[in-house]
Design a protein around this motif. Structure first.
Motif, mmCIF file in Angstrom:
data_model
loop_
_atom_site.group_PDB
_atom_site.id
_atom_site.type_symbol
_atom_site.label_atom_id
_atom_site.label_comp_id
_atom_site.label_asym_id
_atom_site.label_seq_id
_atom_site.Cartn_x
_atom_site.Cartn_y
_atom_site.Cartn_z
ATOM 1 N N ALA A 1 -1.922 7.478 5.909
ATOM 2 C CA ALA A 1 -1.148 6.585 6.280
ATOM 3 C C ALA A 1 0.713 7.825 6.649
ATOM 4 O O ALA A 1 0.681 8.783 5.962
ATOM 5 C CB ALA A 1 0.349 5.351 6.164
ATOM 6 N N VAL A 2 0.971 7.898 8.539
ATOM 7 C CA VAL A 2 1.141 8.973 8.402
ATOM 8 C C VAL A 2 2.968 7.892 9.182
ATOM 9 O O VAL A 2 2.914 7.208 10.235
ATOM 10 C CB VAL A 2 0.935 9.328 9.198
ATOM 11 C CG1 VAL A 2 0.072 11.288 8.269
ATOM 12 C CG2 VAL A 2 0.430 9.396 10.363
ATOM 13 N N ARG A 3 3.628 8.781 9.114
ATOM 14 C CA ARG A 3 4.520 7.900 10.343
ATOM 15 C C ARG A 3 5.866 9.266 10.445
ATOM 16 O O ARG A 3 6.792 9.438 9.948
ATOM 17 C CB ARG A 3 5.720 7.443 9.580
ATOM 18 C CG ARG A 3 7.514 6.568 9.948
ATOM 19 C CD ARG A 3 7.517 5.660 9.874
ATOM 20 N NE ARG A 3 8.537 4.736 10.101
ATOM 21 C CZ ARG A 3 10.106 4.222 10.234
ATOM 22 N NH1 ARG A 3 10.373 4.278 8.898
ATOM 23 N NH2 ARG A 3 10.229 2.878 11.034
ATOM 24 N N PRO A 4 4.970 10.402 11.751
ATOM 25 C CA PRO A 4 5.681 11.256 12.377
ATOM 26 C C PRO A 4 6.820 11.812 12.730
ATOM 27 O O PRO A 4 7.822 12.766 12.456
ATOM 28 C CB PRO A 4 4.748 11.973 13.001
ATOM 29 C CG PRO A 4 3.763 10.689 13.597
ATOM 30 C CD PRO A 4 3.817 10.111 12.497
ATOM 31 N N LYS A 5 7.371 10.827 13.703
ATOM 32 C CA LYS A 5 8.737 10.551 14.008
ATOM 33 C C LYS A 5 9.479 9.373 13.609
ATOM 34 O O LYS A 5 10.694 9.715 13.968
ATOM 35 C CB LYS A 5 8.871 11.311 15.445
ATOM 36 C CG LYS A 5 7.738 12.111 16.741
ATOM 37 C CD LYS A 5 7.749 11.657 17.327
ATOM 38 C CE LYS A 5 6.868 12.309 18.088
ATOM 39 N NZ LYS A 5 7.325 12.655 19.506
ATOM 40 N N GLY A 6 9.387 8.589 12.263
ATOM 41 C CA GLY A 6 9.951 7.399 11.608
ATOM 42 C C GLY A 6 10.353 7.074 12.237
ATOM 43 O O GLY A 6 11.481 6.161 12.348
ATOM 44 N N THR A 7 9.375 6.812 13.580
ATOM 45 C CA THR A 7 9.273 5.333 14.344
ATOM 46 C C THR A 7 7.887 4.530 14.291
ATOM 47 O O THR A 7 7.737 3.944 12.952
ATOM 48 C CB THR A 7 9.776 5.638 16.082
ATOM 49 O OG1 THR A 7 8.777 6.435 16.280
ATOM 50 C CG2 THR A 7 10.967 5.932 16.178
ATOM 51 N N ASN A 8 7.069 5.337 15.539
ATOM 52 C CA ASN A 8 5.689 4.524 14.610
ATOM 53 C C ASN A 8 4.583 5.076 14.033
ATOM 54 O O ASN A 8 5.204 5.415 13.646
ATOM 55 C CB ASN A 8 4.899 4.248 16.284
ATOM 56 C CG ASN A 8 5.046 3.844 17.204
ATOM 57 O OD1 ASN A 8 6.689 2.953 16.823
ATOM 58 N ND2 ASN A 8 5.051 4.796 18.540
ATOM 59 N N LEU B 1 0.471 -1.127 0.073
ATOM 60 C CA LEU B 1 0.205 -0.172 0.424
ATOM 61 C C LEU B 1 0.787 0.863 0.346
ATOM 62 O O LEU B 1 0.745 2.447 -1.177
ATOM 63 C CB LEU B 1 -1.326 0.404 1.088
ATOM 64 C CG LEU B 1 -1.985 -1.165 1.572
ATOM 65 C CD1 LEU B 1 -2.380 -1.035 2.708
ATOM 66 C CD2 LEU B 1 -2.874 -1.214 0.327
ATOM 67 N N VAL B 2 1.613 1.324 0.492
ATOM 68 C CA VAL B 2 2.562 2.911 0.962
ATOM 69 C C VAL B 2 3.841 1.973 1.570
ATOM 70 O O VAL B 2 4.157 1.204 2.355
ATOM 71 C CB VAL B 2 1.568 3.410 1.753
ATOM 72 C CG1 VAL B 2 1.618 3.228 3.271
ATOM 73 C CG2 VAL B 2 3.139 4.706 2.300
ATOM 74 N N TYR B 3 4.869 2.646 1.379
ATOM 75 C CA TYR B 3 6.448 2.624 2.119
ATOM 76 C C TYR B 3 6.708 4.046 2.524
ATOM 77 O O TYR B 3 6.651 5.135 2.139
ATOM 78 C CB TYR B 3 7.641 2.002 2.225
ATOM 79 C CG TYR B 3 7.723 1.652 0.508
ATOM 80 C CD1 TYR B 3 6.779 1.143 -0.435
ATOM 81 C CD2 TYR B 3 8.932 2.296 0.098
ATOM 82 C CE1 TYR B 3 7.311 2.058 -1.817
ATOM 83 C CE2 TYR B 3 8.888 2.378 -0.681
ATOM 84 C CZ TYR B 3 8.673 2.359 -1.955
ATOM 85 O OH TYR B 3 9.640 2.489 -3.383
ATOM 86 N N PHE B 4 7.734 3.795 3.925
ATOM 87 C CA PHE B 4 8.210 5.017 4.358
ATOM 88 C C PHE B 4 9.798 4.910 4.721
ATOM 89 O O PHE B 4 9.919 3.327 4.829
ATOM 90 C CB PHE B 4 7.643 6.047 5.670
ATOM 91 C CG PHE B 4 6.336 5.880 6.012
ATOM 92 C CD1 PHE B 4 5.289 4.442 5.717
ATOM 93 C CD2 PHE B 4 5.785 7.195 5.654
ATOM 94 C CE1 PHE B 4 4.042 5.347 5.911
ATOM 95 C CE2 PHE B 4 4.150 7.462 5.686
ATOM 96 C CZ PHE B 4 3.479 6.868 6.236
ATOM 97 N N ARG B 5 10.531 5.642 4.243
ATOM 98 C CA ARG B 5 11.692 5.513 4.534
ATOM 99 C C ARG B 5 11.904 7.273 5.304
ATOM 100 O O ARG B 5 11.356 8.189 5.377
ATOM 101 C CB ARG B 5 12.865 6.172 3.274
ATOM 102 C CG ARG B 5 14.218 6.206 3.905
ATOM 103 C CD ARG B 5 14.778 5.249 4.533
ATOM 104 N NE ARG B 5 14.899 2.961 3.390
ATOM 105 C CZ ARG B 5 15.497 3.278 2.522
ATOM 106 N NH1 ARG B 5 16.518 4.542 2.303
ATOM 107 N NH2 ARG B 5 15.506 2.615 1.759
#
Lengths: 114, 110
Positions: free
Chosen positions: A67-74, A46-50
């Motif tokens: 989708a969010v990953r505001p602090k680069g962790t959770n 669906l989506v991915y983060f670095r």
């Protein structure tokens, strides 16, 4: 080392309701993925983060998904106004960018939309 | 887009028999991986095998990249091997975004 954790493990909704899924990746993993796995199918990315940045969200089904990953962790995956077609297991996975061999998957959240 | 086809869709074995699972994929520029999923369990990586043959225990994976195919061989199957086996390809964008097949469901009966 704790693995990838997800919550809730199960969710049952009526059509039109909203739901959020939460993922806690392995500590230190900079890359995080969300997959949708319909029953008897393979996972679909669906989506991915670095870190905190979205690398690719082009496979999110519609603007009902975010989708969010505001602090680069959770990370949190949210579905606004769920539809029966959203019924599936939602998987989170993580890895270190330097580890080319695999991703580590969480147990998933099983969603049923009535 | 990337396509991954797995066969057979399902397989039932008597304990002790061998299994051969097949995966065909659409692109030669791929990094291929085999995963295992126990019913109700999480996905676990078995092999990262973009080319050649790899062994671990009773499992052998062989990938022939220029023929766009890979196989997973399970020897002397056990009831604990039951579950679904997925083949996944990564078009090597640098971010490891996998495209999965639909899986082969394996049931090993005692």
């Amino acid at each position: 080392e704790a693995g990838v954790t997800q919550s809730p493990r199960y969710a049952v909704l009526q059509e039109g309701q909203a739901v959020s899924f939460w993922c806690d990746p392995i500590s230190g993993h900079d890359t995080l993925y969300w997959y949708q796995q319909p029953r008897d199918q393979g996972p679909q990315l669906l989506v991915y983060f670095r870190d905190e940045a979205v690398i690719d969200n082009s496979q999110l089904p519609s603007d009902r998904f975010s989708a969010v990953r505001p602090k680069g962790t959770n990370s949190t995956l949210k579905i606004q106004s769920a539809k029966q077609g959203d019924t599936a297991t939602y998987l989170c996975a993580s890895r270190l960018r330097t580890d080319q061999d695999t991703q580590y998957f969480g147990p998933g959240t099983r969603l049923l939309v009535l | 887009g990337q396509q991954v086809q797995q066969s057979p869709a399902s397989l039932v074995l008597q304990e002790g028999e061998n299994a051969e699972l097949q995966c065909n994929f659409s692109s030669t520029a791929t990094r291929l991986q085999w995963f295992y999923q126990h019913p109700g369990g999480r996905l676990v990586s078995l092999f990262y095998n973009p080319s050649g043959t790899k062994h671990t225990g009773r499992l052998t994976s062989t990938t022939v990249t220029n023929e766009r195919r890979s196989s997973l061989h399970i020897s002397s199957s056990q009831t604990t091997d039951s579950g679904t086996y997925f083949c996944a390809i990564d078009p090597d964008t640098g971010y490891q975004n996998f495209y999965f097949g639909k899986g082969t469901s394996l049931t090993v009966i005692p």
